[in-house]
Design a protein around this motif. Structure first.
Motif: not given
Length: 424
Positions: A190-210
């Motif tokens: 569950f910690t792993g799911i939380t970490f990678f969901a947050a990680f991918f969300a941040v990556c997608m947000l950075i890509s969308a902003i850029r």
């Protein structure tokens, strides 16, 4: 209706194996948390080895059974750092560097050979693996300790050759156990799911902003990541999931590395070299007419595949902690080919998604089949025979379908003789 039928037919293999896995889970009578704990462990060990098959398929080389060479190179790196008495992540990095250099050399030689046997690459790579295995065993049975004097605990008592089983306690979990962003390397599911969901969300947000693109698919993906985080946080507090939380461990550093490699593979296929590989895989003659250096590009594809397989073998054994020096690499090609085929890949097309799905299904079936046969026949060996039959059966069916599809399209089996006739 026709579209639905076409989708079902194209995904018949993964659908079939999904039902086989569900049946095996039910018949095994084993708790889901125990089964998925083993599958999660097997997945992070094996996924990079399966991913190493994608580029050769894209380049028209078929299933590269020659990743056995890469596995040997990985073991050469591990044996070298063991003799050097290195430990931890530094040992893994040095082993990876040694394995990469050796794999590049082997990849060049293998690629040159496969260029001489166009149309028969799969059987050639398989035989090449057997040939290289003979050289590998000669080196570590007679040269090491006999010609090259070595002082180490892994040398046999006679002073010549290394032991069959090499303990890797000095680097076990060297990668899996790294601390990332304050988290211990091996965390609960569950910690792993939380970490990678947050990680991918941040990556997608950075890509969308850029790129200044906030599209509907982006919003849907962000919503999915948010839902996963919320659900994981709820489940981690529920008593019914406590067993899963204790048993299923996710090595964050290893999964981050795999994610990075998947990202780089995706980006690579969008480069000119990647597009050249696609063109060669689609039609070698047209690619050659377009000015693409076919032989050179195919060698590069084999090199990349061999290097990834070498690193995959290192990841496998740093997780396992014990290396079978003489037989640990022999089934790598067969098992990885079976896994990616189970995921829905073919001899001419393979994707990252198919590699991931195939690895999960293959190792899930590999885990539950002995358990199910123990319950049904009171003999776990039946399950072992069953999974080996499936492993080779899937490969045989895939090759037959490839030949049938080639003949059905009016091309006939693709071989060197046909290509030479077309070129003339």
């Amino acid at each position: 209706m026709n579209h639905m039928k076409s989708k079902l037919m194209s995904n018949a293999v993964p659908i079939l194996f999904t039902f086989l896995c569900i049946g095996g889970i039910i018949l095994s009578g084993t708790p889901l948390s125990t089964i998925f704990a083993d599958v999660a462990n097997r997945f992070d060990r094996n996924i990079l080895l399966v991913l190493s098959l994608i580029i050769p398929v894209t380049c028209g080389l078929g299933m590269n059974f020659g990743i056995v060479l890469g596995a040997m190179c990985g073991q050469i790196g591990l044996i070298t750092v063991t003799i050097m008495q290195m430990e931890g992540i530094s040992a893994i990095l040095v082993a990876g560097l040694i394995a990469m250099v050796t794999a590049v050399i082997c990849g060049i030689l293998a690629g040159m050979l496969l260029n001489k046997t166009k149309g028969q690459e799969m059987i050639t790579s398989m035989i090449l693996g057997y040939f290289a295995n003979g050289i590998y065993q000669f080196i570590f049975l007679f040269v090491v300790g006999g010609v090259i004097k070595v002082q180490s605990d892994i040398i046999l008592s006679g002073g010549v050759g290394i032991k069959n089983t090499v303990a890797l306690d000095h680097l076990q979990y060297g990668l899996d156990g790294l601390t990332i962003f304050g988290l211990g390397g091996r965390v609960d599911i569950f910690t792993g799911i939380t970490f990678f969901a947050a990680f991918f969300a941040v990556c997608m947000l950075i890509s969308a902003i850029r790129n200044k693109k906030f599209t509907k698919p982006f919003l849907w993906r962000m919503a999915v990541c948010g839902i996963l985080i919320v659900v994981a946080q709820i489940m981690t507090r529920m008593e019914m999931f406590m067993m899963a939380k204790m048993l299923i461990r996710v090595p964050i550093p290893t999964f981050l590395l795999i994610t990075l490699i998947c990202f780089l593979l995706t980006k690579f296929m969008k480069t000119k070299m990647g597009q050249d590989m696609r063109a060669i895989g689609h039609d070698r003659e047209v690619a050659m007419s377009s000015g693409i250096n076919v032989d050179r590009t195919r060698i590069i594809a084999v090199i990349i595949s061999t290097v990834l397989a070498a690193w995959g073998q290192i990841i496998f054994y740093q997780n396992l902690g014990t290396m079978d020096a003489y037989y640990g690499h022999e089934k790598v090609g067969t098992f990885c080919v079976a896994a990616i085929l189970i995921g829905g890949a073919s001899v001419t097309k393979a994707t990252i998604g198919q590699a991931v799905l195939g690895t999960i299904l293959f190792h899930l079936l590999y885990n539950v089949s002995p358990l199910a046969s123990q319950q049904i026949f009171n003999d776990s060996m039946v399950g072992g025979y069953f999974r080996m039959t499936l492993c080779y059966g899937v490969i045989a069916v895939a090759l037959m379908l490839h030949v049938w599809n080639s003949m059905h399209k009016g091309k006939g089996p693709v071989n060197e003789e046909n290509v030479e006739k077309k070129e003339s």
